[in-house]
Design a protein around this motif. Structure first.
Motif, short mmCIF file in Angstrom:
data_model
loop_
_atom_site.label_atom_id
_atom_site.label_comp_id
_atom_site.label_asym_id
_atom_site.label_seq_id
_atom_site.Cartn_x
_atom_site.Cartn_y
_atom_site.Cartn_z
N GLY A 26 0.79 -1.22 0.00
CA GLY A 26 0.00 0.00 0.00
C GLY A 26 0.82 1.27 0.00
O GLY A 26 0.26 2.37 -0.01
N HIS A 27 2.14 1.15 0.01
CA HIS A 27 3.01 2.33 0.04
C HIS A 27 4.08 2.25 -1.05
O HIS A 27 5.18 2.81 -0.90
N GLY A 28 3.79 1.52 -2.13
CA GLY A 28 4.74 1.40 -3.22
C GLY A 28 5.71 0.25 -3.10
O GLY A 28 6.58 0.09 -3.95
N GLY A 29 5.58 -0.53 -2.03
CA GLY A 29 6.43 -1.69 -1.84
C GLY A 29 5.66 -2.98 -2.07
O GLY A 29 4.42 -2.99 -2.14
N ALA A 30 6.39 -4.08 -2.19
CA ALA A 30 5.74 -5.36 -2.44
C ALA A 30 6.59 -6.52 -1.94
O ALA A 30 7.81 -6.54 -2.16
N LEU A 31 5.95 -7.46 -1.29
CA LEU A 31 6.57 -8.72 -0.89
C LEU A 31 6.51 -9.67 -2.08
O LEU A 31 5.44 -9.85 -2.69
N LEU A 32 7.63 -10.28 -2.41
CA LEU A 32 7.70 -11.24 -3.51
C LEU A 32 7.63 -12.66 -2.94
O LEU A 32 8.40 -13.00 -2.04
N VAL A 33 6.74 -13.45 -3.48
CA VAL A 33 6.61 -14.85 -3.04
C VAL A 33 7.06 -15.74 -4.19
O VAL A 33 6.38 -15.84 -5.21
N ASP A 34 8.22 -16.35 -4.03
CA ASP A 34 8.88 -17.21 -5.00
C ASP A 34 9.41 -16.38 -6.18
O ASP A 34 8.71 -15.52 -6.70
N THR A 35 10.65 -16.66 -6.57
CA THR A 35 11.34 -15.82 -7.55
C THR A 35 11.69 -16.56 -8.83
O THR A 35 12.41 -16.02 -9.66
N GLY A 36 11.19 -17.77 -9.00
CA GLY A 36 11.44 -18.48 -10.24
C GLY A 36 12.76 -19.23 -10.28
O GLY A 36 13.50 -19.28 -9.31
N LEU A 37 13.03 -19.79 -11.45
CA LEU A 37 14.16 -20.71 -11.60
C LEU A 37 15.51 -20.01 -11.71
O LEU A 37 16.52 -20.51 -11.19
N ASP A 38 15.54 -18.85 -12.37
CA ASP A 38 16.85 -18.31 -12.72
C ASP A 38 16.81 -16.80 -12.92
O ASP A 38 15.77 -16.15 -12.69
N ASP A 39 17.93 -16.26 -13.39
CA ASP A 39 18.04 -14.82 -13.62
C ASP A 39 17.02 -14.32 -14.63
O ASP A 39 16.51 -13.19 -14.52
N SER A 40 16.72 -15.14 -15.62
CA SER A 40 15.79 -14.72 -16.66
C SER A 40 14.41 -14.41 -16.08
O SER A 40 13.81 -13.37 -16.37
N HIS A 41 13.91 -15.31 -15.24
CA HIS A 41 12.61 -15.06 -14.62
C HIS A 41 12.69 -13.88 -13.66
O HIS A 41 11.78 -13.03 -13.63
N ALA A 42 13.77 -13.80 -12.89
CA ALA A 42 13.91 -12.70 -11.93
C ALA A 42 13.98 -11.36 -12.64
O ALA A 42 13.42 -10.36 -12.17
#
Length: 300
Positions: A26-42
């Protein structure tokens, strides 16, 4: 360019081979849940966040399989002060990823078992809070313990949205991978059934697959797949007492699985072992040492 897909106000996800969930504070931030397999997804995830005007405030890895935390290091290079959270046991593997292929192979793994699918880059993870309501990265979430697919795993609920992680798989994933990976098949079934009993869930997002409003149907499809695997393992044992390595091709033949890599063999071997343990504890199978081999046979 990939974009975040909304599930509810303040809740969205980036689709991929593994879904990443974005929970806004709600203030421009976000919690990320799971980041994927590799740099490409990230990289795609960070671009989608930038497009949405969001800055990551923390990472929650639901469990330690490489396809769910392999993107951590890329994100942490840009946001080095950000914290990574994970369930007990899983945090240790995320911090020391070599534990994953060691556990599957039983010793120092050969090069063929050190690919990105089994060995993610290390990222320092700390223990997530106990299951229940908590705040992570400025966001209030409900963590639900769903061990089975992994030694420990959390599903994440925010209001009417449930991210089931790998406690539930989408229909396409179940069809493509009928030998659904697990470390405890009994707990895997119990976790799926428990999620099916949740009330007030409007939309469910599995770790692999698209969102659905039919939670009961998704749970039923997963439970049916797990039951077929247990039956296939039992039928394989009933053909003739055998070792796990002898049982594995029998089970694969029954379920139409073709393995072409060392990684697939060790993963599917673990699945057969998990279901054998469940059958042993149910009294349907017996285990003994014969001619220097660990042999499984059906109970008389």
């Amino acid at each position: 360019m990939s974009a975040l897909i909304p599930l509810a106000p303040g809740v969205s996800y980036l689709p991929g081979a593994v879904n990443s969930v974005v929970l806004e504070d709600g203030h421009g931030g976000a919690l990320l849940v799971d980041t994927g397999l590799d740099d490409s997804h990230a990289r795609k995830l960070l671009r989608a966040l930038d497009s949405a005007g969001l800055t990551p405030t923390g990472i929650l890895n639901t469990h330690s399989h490489a396809d769910h935390h392999g993107g951590n290091t890329f994100i942490l290079r840009r946001f080095p002060e950000m914290k990574v959270f994970a369930p007990p046991l899983e945090a240790a593997i995320i911090t020391h990823p070599i534990l994953e292929p060691i556990g599957l192979f039983g010793a120092r793994p050969p090069h063929e078992l050190q690919t990105k699918f089994l060995l993610a880059p290390p990222s320092l993870a700390r223990l997530a809070p106990e299951p229940g309501l908590c705040r992570l990265g400025g966001v209030t979430v409900e963590l639900i313990e769903v061990a089975g697919h992994a030694s420990m795993m959390y599903a994440v609920r925010v209001g009417e949205v449930l991210y089931a992680a790998d406690a539930l798989f989408g229909p396409d994933a179940l069809a493509k991978h009928p030998l659904v990976f697990c470390q405890d098949s009994g707990l895997q079934k119990a976790a799926a059934a428990r999620l099916g009993g949740l009330e007030g869930v409007r939309v469910t997002l599995p770790g692999h697959g698209g969102p659905t409003e039919e939670l009961a149907d998704l749970v039923a499809a997963n439970l049916a797949t797990h039951a077929r695997t247990t039956q296939a393992v039992l039928d394989a044992v009933r053909q003739q007492p055998a070792t796990v390595d002898d049982l594995l091709p029998r089970v694969c033949d029954t379920l139409g699985v073709t393995m072409t890599s060392a990684g697939a063999v060790v993963l599917n071997r673990a699945v057969v072992s998990a279901h054998l343990t469940e059958l042993l504890e149910a009294g349907a199978v017996q285990m003994q040492v014969s001619a220097n081999r660990l042999v499984f046979g059906s109970q008389a």
